[in-house]
Write a protein that holds these residues in place. Sequence first.
Motif, mmCIF file in Angstrom:
data_model
loop_
_atom_site.group_PDB
_atom_site.id
_atom_site.type_symbol
_atom_site.label_atom_id
_atom_site.label_comp_id
_atom_site.label_asym_id
_atom_site.label_seq_id
_atom_site.Cartn_x
_atom_site.Cartn_y
_atom_site.Cartn_z
ATOM 1 N N PHE A 162 0.834 -1.209 0.000
ATOM 2 C CA PHE A 162 0.000 0.000 0.000
ATOM 3 C C PHE A 162 0.873 1.265 0.000
ATOM 4 N N PHE A 163 0.500 2.223 -0.848
ATOM 5 C CA PHE A 163 1.370 3.395 -1.057
ATOM 6 C C PHE A 163 1.336 4.389 0.098
ATOM 7 N N THR A 164 0.362 4.278 1.000
ATOM 8 C CA THR A 164 0.341 5.207 2.130
ATOM 9 C C THR A 164 0.559 4.523 3.482
ATOM 10 N N SER A 165 1.008 3.256 3.452
ATOM 11 C CA SER A 165 1.335 2.634 4.748
ATOM 12 C C SER A 165 2.543 1.700 4.661
ATOM 13 N N GLY A 166 2.929 1.312 3.447
ATOM 14 C CA GLY A 166 4.052 0.380 3.307
ATOM 15 C C GLY A 166 3.691 -1.047 3.668
ATOM 16 N N TYR A 167 2.418 -1.315 3.918
ATOM 17 C CA TYR A 167 1.991 -2.670 4.310
ATOM 18 C C TYR A 167 2.070 -3.625 3.119
ATOM 19 N N ILE A 168 2.709 -4.791 3.348
ATOM 20 C CA ILE A 168 2.814 -5.815 2.298
ATOM 21 C C ILE A 168 1.610 -6.742 2.425
ATOM 22 N N GLN A 169 0.737 -6.702 1.442
ATOM 23 C CA GLN A 169 -0.461 -7.547 1.526
ATOM 24 C C GLN A 169 -0.116 -9.019 1.250
ATOM 25 N N PRO A 170 -0.872 -9.946 1.848
ATOM 26 C CA PRO A 170 -0.678 -11.372 1.560
ATOM 27 C C PRO A 170 -1.318 -11.712 0.217
ATOM 28 N N ARG A 309 11.313 6.635 17.174
ATOM 29 C CA ARG A 309 10.744 6.346 18.515
ATOM 30 C C ARG A 309 11.574 7.032 19.592
ATOM 31 N N ASP A 310 12.904 6.947 19.450
ATOM 32 C CA ASP A 310 13.779 7.604 20.438
ATOM 33 C C ASP A 310 13.511 9.106 20.486
ATOM 34 N N ALA A 311 13.152 9.667 19.326
ATOM 35 C CA ALA A 311 12.928 11.118 19.272
ATOM 36 C C ALA A 311 11.499 11.473 19.680
ATOM 37 N N GLY A 312 10.703 10.463 20.014
ATOM 38 C CA GLY A 312 9.326 10.721 20.460
ATOM 39 C C GLY A 312 8.368 11.051 19.320
ATOM 40 N N LEU A 313 8.716 10.697 18.083
ATOM 41 C CA LEU A 313 7.832 10.984 16.950
ATOM 42 C C LEU A 313 6.746 9.926 16.841
ATOM 43 N N ARG A 314 5.564 10.335 16.396
ATOM 44 C CA ARG A 314 4.490 9.370 16.148
ATOM 45 C C ARG A 314 4.713 8.728 14.782
ATOM 46 N N LEU A 315 4.242 7.471 14.642
ATOM 47 C CA LEU A 315 4.402 6.738 13.384
ATOM 48 C C LEU A 315 3.103 6.030 13.045
ATOM 49 N N LYS A 316 2.855 5.837 11.736
ATOM 50 C CA LYS A 316 1.749 4.953 11.316
ATOM 51 C C LYS A 316 2.396 3.756 10.641
ATOM 52 N N LEU A 317 2.352 2.582 11.291
ATOM 53 C CA LEU A 317 3.192 1.451 10.876
ATOM 54 C C LEU A 317 2.478 0.118 10.929
ATOM 55 N N PRO A 318 2.759 -0.787 10.001
ATOM 56 C CA PRO A 318 2.336 -2.177 10.216
ATOM 57 C C PRO A 318 3.056 -2.720 11.457
ATOM 58 N N ALA A 319 2.353 -3.555 12.244
ATOM 59 C CA ALA A 319 2.930 -4.013 13.515
ATOM 60 C C ALA A 319 4.146 -4.911 13.306
ATOM 61 N N ASP A 320 4.090 -5.764 12.273
ATOM 62 C CA ASP A 320 5.136 -6.767 12.071
ATOM 63 C C ASP A 320 6.125 -6.278 11.006
ATOM 64 N N PRO A 321 7.427 -6.137 11.353
ATOM 65 C CA PRO A 321 8.401 -5.649 10.357
ATOM 66 C C PRO A 321 8.419 -6.508 9.087
ATOM 67 N N ALA A 322 8.077 -7.799 9.208
ATOM 68 C CA ALA A 322 8.072 -8.669 8.021
ATOM 69 C C ALA A 322 6.975 -8.263 7.033
ATOM 70 N N GLU A 323 5.999 -7.492 7.514
ATOM 71 C CA GLU A 323 4.897 -7.052 6.634
ATOM 72 C C GLU A 323 5.080 -5.601 6.207
ATOM 73 N N HIS A 324 6.275 -5.061 6.423
ATOM 74 C CA HIS A 324 6.496 -3.639 6.202
ATOM 75 C C HIS A 324 7.571 -3.416 5.141
ATOM 76 N N ALA A 325 7.214 -2.748 4.045
ATOM 77 C CA ALA A 325 8.193 -2.376 3.025
ATOM 78 C C ALA A 325 8.760 -0.991 3.350
ATOM 79 N N GLY A 326 9.535 -0.445 2.436
ATOM 80 C CA GLY A 326 10.305 0.774 2.743
ATOM 81 C C GLY A 326 9.547 2.089 2.635
ATOM 82 N N ILE A 327 8.373 2.146 3.227
ATOM 83 C CA ILE A 327 7.596 3.397 3.246
ATOM 84 C C ILE A 327 7.242 3.656 4.706
ATOM 85 N N VAL A 328 7.704 4.791 5.234
ATOM 86 C CA VAL A 328 7.466 5.083 6.652
ATOM 87 C C VAL A 328 6.674 6.391 6.745
ATOM 88 N N MET A 329 5.517 6.304 7.421
ATOM 89 C CA MET A 329 4.592 7.440 7.477
ATOM 90 C C MET A 329 4.648 8.115 8.846
#
Length: 382
Positions: A162-170, A309-329
């Motif tokens: 997905f282009f706005t979350s980086g989530y890798i669909q099954p 995370r260390d800098a206290g920034l909020r993120l919108k992320l898939p929970a599992d790194p294995a389901e996450h491609a190189g798009i970070v929101m």
Amino acid sequence: MPNVSAPDWSALRSEFPVFEHTTYLNTCSLGALSRRTRGAVNQFLDLWQAYGASAWYKTWLGEITALRGSFERLVNAQPGTCTIQHSISAALAVIASCYDYRQRNKIITTALDFPTIPYQWLVKPEVEVVILPTDDQISVALERYAHAIDERTALVATSHVFFTSGYIQPAAEIARLAHAAGAHVLIDGYQAAGQIPVDVQALDVDWYLTGGLKWLMGGPGIVELYARPKLVQRLQPTTTGWFAHGQQFAFDPQNWAYWDDARRFELGTPAVAAVYAARAGMDLLLEIGVEAVRERELELVGDLIGRARDAGLRLKLPADPAEHAGIVMFPADNPGAIVKTLAEHKIIVDYRPGHVRVSPFFYNTVDENALIIDHLARLVRG
Ligand SMILES: Cc1ncc(COP(=O)(O)O)c(C=O)c1O
């Protein structure tokens, strides 16, 4: 164990002149230009200058064939099942014209897909377009597909990433659900191929689309299309052109005959400069190996998220790194203004509604991650 050495990432990075003056973290909008790709386009220009129209027969048609072959290797497709198109939208138009909606009139897509997918069918009054909702703005639950797919469904058309979350669909699971109901599945892999390994036979999809613009580092103007062998033999697009005709150079206006391979899904004269650029980008990736690129991507994305995370920034992320491609929101109130300010500091990222979008690729570094997080920590909080 085979002795496979890791690619020399820093040597590869030096192939991309943009990094001499800019922090470029925007591959999901446009892949960086390599020296090799510039060289390939220059070669196209040299041939045009030297041979004029004879360049078509001398080399250009062969270059198009070679690009189809490179794509078949990239996605592990059988020979003759892949071809090129002008854009994802053009490819969708041709594919949409293959179906008889009197038999099955339902197309299923999702709220997170690039909207050119639903647009293709929203303009067809005979088609019911079902847009599956998302519960978290990151993914679409498989149960949603299972519930919506039925005997009226012609096609499930959705993204690999997905282009706005980086989530890798099954994609394989979605294909299984579609096939169980006799429907086809089309995967838009524009945000996937190049950054995650793709095997169209293992995924068991009917259509797979992608293009050079982003993770294949080939710039705009050419996309690639895979069709399952059975569909190549059977389907007859009614949106077409002379490049889909099996004897195109007979110039016979009376008779129509489709190519017996995936070229039947083509339209007209392709942008040859873009073909040269697309092949150079794709061949570079094939040489590096997409598995190695994915490993590197996981490291860089993990590093970026850790710093955020260390800098206290909020993120919108898939929970599992294995389901996450190189798009970070990064959620933000004023993403457009932030992206503009970053550009003034020669840091190129992008935004989509409510978010700054950062997309590292193999040629980026942890130092660039540190720099962007430094800036975002100041700018997002405003
Ligand atoms: C997932 C996805 N599909 C499709 C497109 C665009 O399609 P087209 O080639 O028709 O411009 C984009 C973005 O450019 C995209 O991110």
